[in-house]
Design a protein around this motif. Structure first.
Motif, PDB file in Angstrom:
ATOM      1  N   TYR A  79     -14.803 -43.768-113.456  1.00  0.00           N
ATOM      2  CA  TYR A  79     -15.955 -43.701-112.555  1.00  0.00           C
ATOM      3  C   TYR A  79     -16.288 -45.098-112.016  1.00  0.00           C
ATOM      4  CZ  TYR A  79     -20.263 -42.174-110.428  1.00  0.00           C
ATOM      5  OH  TYR A  79     -21.231 -41.873-109.503  1.00  0.00           O
ATOM      6  N   ALA A 145     -13.637 -40.954-109.655  1.00  0.00           N
ATOM      7  CA  ALA A 145     -14.916 -40.562-109.068  1.00  0.00           C
ATOM      8  C   ALA A 145     -15.697 -41.822-108.752  1.00  0.00           C
ATOM      9  CB  ALA A 145     -15.706 -39.658-110.023  1.00  0.00           C
ATOM     10  N   ASP A 147     -19.493 -43.287-106.333  1.00  0.00           N
ATOM     11  CA  ASP A 147     -20.552 -43.046-105.354  1.00  0.00           C
ATOM     12  C   ASP A 147     -20.772 -44.280-104.496  1.00  0.00           C
ATOM     13  OD1 ASP A 147     -23.380 -44.500-106.351  1.00  0.00           O
ATOM     14  OD2 ASP A 147     -21.943 -44.116-107.963  1.00  0.00           O
ATOM     15  N   SER A 148     -21.016 -44.060-103.199  1.00  0.00           N
ATOM     16  CA  SER A 148     -21.369 -45.112-102.249  1.00  0.00           C
ATOM     17  C   SER A 148     -20.288 -46.203-102.228  1.00  0.00           C
ATOM     18  CB  SER A 148     -22.753 -45.668-102.599  1.00  0.00           C
ATOM     19  OG  SER A 148     -23.250 -46.483-101.573  1.00  0.00           O
ATOM     20  N   GLY A 151     -17.552 -45.095-104.178  1.00  0.00           N
ATOM     21  CA  GLY A 151     -16.716 -44.118-103.500  1.00  0.00           C
ATOM     22  C   GLY A 151     -15.625 -44.788-102.693  1.00  0.00           C
ATOM     23  N   GLN A 152     -15.965 -45.924-102.073  1.00  0.00           N
ATOM     24  CA  GLN A 152     -14.931 -46.704-101.377  1.00  0.00           C
ATOM     25  C   GLN A 152     -13.872 -47.167-102.369  1.00  0.00           C
ATOM     26  OE1 GLN A 152     -14.931 -50.684-101.488  1.00  0.00           O
ATOM     27  NE2 GLN A 152     -12.805 -50.193-101.011  1.00  0.00           N
ATOM     28  N   THR A 172     -10.127 -36.401-106.802  1.00  0.00           N
ATOM     29  CA  THR A 172     -10.974 -37.574-106.614  1.00  0.00           C
ATOM     30  C   THR A 172     -12.306 -37.086-106.072  1.00  0.00           C
ATOM     31  OG1 THR A 172      -9.083 -39.031-106.184  1.00  0.00           O
ATOM     32  CG2 THR A 172     -11.236 -39.772-105.420  1.00  0.00           C
ATOM     33  N   LEU A 174     -15.928 -37.989-104.467  1.00  0.00           N
ATOM     34  CA  LEU A 174     -16.573 -39.033-103.673  1.00  0.00           C
ATOM     35  C   LEU A 174     -18.006 -38.605-103.348  1.00  0.00           C
ATOM     36  CD1 LEU A 174     -13.618 -39.584-101.164  1.00  0.00           C
ATOM     37  CD2 LEU A 174     -14.078 -40.870-103.263  1.00  0.00           C
ATOM     38  N   PRO A 177     -19.446 -41.713 -99.900  1.00  0.00           N
ATOM     39  CA  PRO A 177     -18.590 -42.904 -99.944  1.00  0.00           C
ATOM     40  C   PRO A 177     -18.702 -43.758 -98.688  1.00  0.00           C
ATOM     41  CG  PRO A 177     -17.294 -40.985 -99.325  1.00  0.00           C
ATOM     42  CD  PRO A 177     -18.667 -40.469 -99.674  1.00  0.00           C
ATOM     43  N   ILE A 236     -16.084 -33.998-101.899  1.00  0.00           N
ATOM     44  CA  ILE A 236     -16.910 -34.979-101.190  1.00  0.00           C
ATOM     45  C   ILE A 236     -18.324 -34.419-101.040  1.00  0.00           C
ATOM     46  CG2 ILE A 236     -17.127 -36.400 -99.124  1.00  0.00           C
ATOM     47  CD1 ILE A 236     -14.142 -35.921 -98.617  1.00  0.00           C
ATOM     48  N   CYS A 238     -22.168 -35.479 -99.361  1.00  0.00           N
ATOM     49  CA  CYS A 238     -22.878 -36.423 -98.502  1.00  0.00           C
ATOM     50  C   CYS A 238     -24.026 -35.714 -97.804  1.00  0.00           C
ATOM     51  CB  CYS A 238     -21.929 -37.028 -97.461  1.00  0.00           C
ATOM     52  SG  CYS A 238     -22.624 -38.447 -96.574  1.00  0.00           S
TER      53      CYS A 238
END
Length: 307
Positions: A79, A145, A147-148, A151-152, A172, A174, A177, A236, A238
């Protein structure tokens, strides 16, 4: 329509000034200086879950935490926490990681990677790839995994693993991301007035540090520029009140066109990293995240309790 709690979240974020680091260049520079001088604690809360044990290893040069569920564990999730590449891991990240471990029946690895102005994508992403490879040898299947900003890191790592090691991950995940660090998508201007958290001007300062010597178009920095063919399945999440949403939609379309299996959850009128928020929508998203990882790592296991 979002729940009442989710409708309160944007108001709360504006009241506390959650966007002060991101809406101006000076705000971003000031935040970088402050975090460089006074780093925040990164260790896990003392009370996570009684059915998850926590250990840490410093031999690689970074603190690498491992969350292990009680009983038999299968596979591993690495993570990558978010925070604009400048903020340390938060309690919400630790709680999600612990729930993934317990409810997916897997070990979760949480690297405490170097932040800007000291860390760069060119250093961190290859190190994440090496960690995944090491964990594959130790645990078997590994998912990513993040976040933000995390995520990148997660998607850039998955791309690097495919390109340099011919590794295709079983999934994966995200969460909101960051995908194109130039933030040049014209749709961002349309979303910006509704986003109570992120902003372009300050983000440009942060990404200038994070990319280091690499161009913004390098997939190690901006994974949206990569060829998506050959990646493993992506989940994903968002919200639409998030300036990263236009690029997430581009990623979904690009990956589907390349034949990648996509599981996309768009939160109408929800904010950045909404799965981490204490809302009904957040709880539903967290349950989906745990379920996707559980199935990816243990496809024949019976369903475990939801969080």
């Amino acid at each position: 329509m979002p729940s009442i709690v989710s409708r309160i979240v944007p108001v709360y974020l504006r009241v506390i000034g959650a966007n002060r680091t991101f809406v101006s260049a000076e705000g971003a520079r000031r935040h970088i200086r402050e975090r460089s001088l006074r780093p925040r604690p990164y260790g896990p809360p003392r009370l996570l879950r009684s059915d998850v044990s926590v250990s840490v290893d410093h031999s690689s040069g970074w603190p690498i935490y491992t969350l292990t569920p009680r009983g038999t564990a299968r596979g591993n999730v690495v993570y990558a926490h978010g925070g604009g590449w400048v903020n340390e891991i938060a309690p919400q990240h630790w709680t999600l990681a612990a729930n993934i471990a317990a409810l997916s029946g897997t070990t979760v690895t949480v690297p405490i990677y170097p932040l800007i102005p000291f860390g760069t994508a060119g250093e961190v992403v290859p190190a994440f790839a090496k960690l995944v490879l090491d964990n594959k040898s130790r645990y078997g299947e590994v998912c990513l995994a993040g976040d933000s900003a995390g995520g990148q890191i997660a998607l850039s790592t998955a791309i690097l693993l495919r390109d340099e090691h011919q590794v295709k991950l079983p999934r994966t995940v995200l969460i909101s991301p960051a995908l194109d660090l130039s933030l040049s998508n014209p749709e961002i201007e349309r979303v910006q007035p509704t986003d109570p958290w992120l902003g372009q001007e300050g983000s440009h300062v942060l990404t200038a540090h994070w990319r280091g010597e690499l161009p913004l178009s390098d997939p190690i920095v901006s994974p949206l520029f990569a060829d998506m063919a050959g990646l493993g399945p992506l989940s994903i999440f968002c919200g639409t009140r998030d300036i990263l949403n236009p690029d997430v939609r581009l990623l979904v379309d690009k990956a589907r066109a390349a034949g990648v299996s996509i599981d996309y959850h768009e939160g109408s009128d929800l904010v950045h990293v909404y799965p981490l928020t204490p809302t009904p929508e957040g709880r539903t998203a967290r349950a989906a995240i745990i379920d996707r990882l559980r199935v990816a790592l243990s496809p024949t296991r019976a369903h475990l309790p939801r969080p």
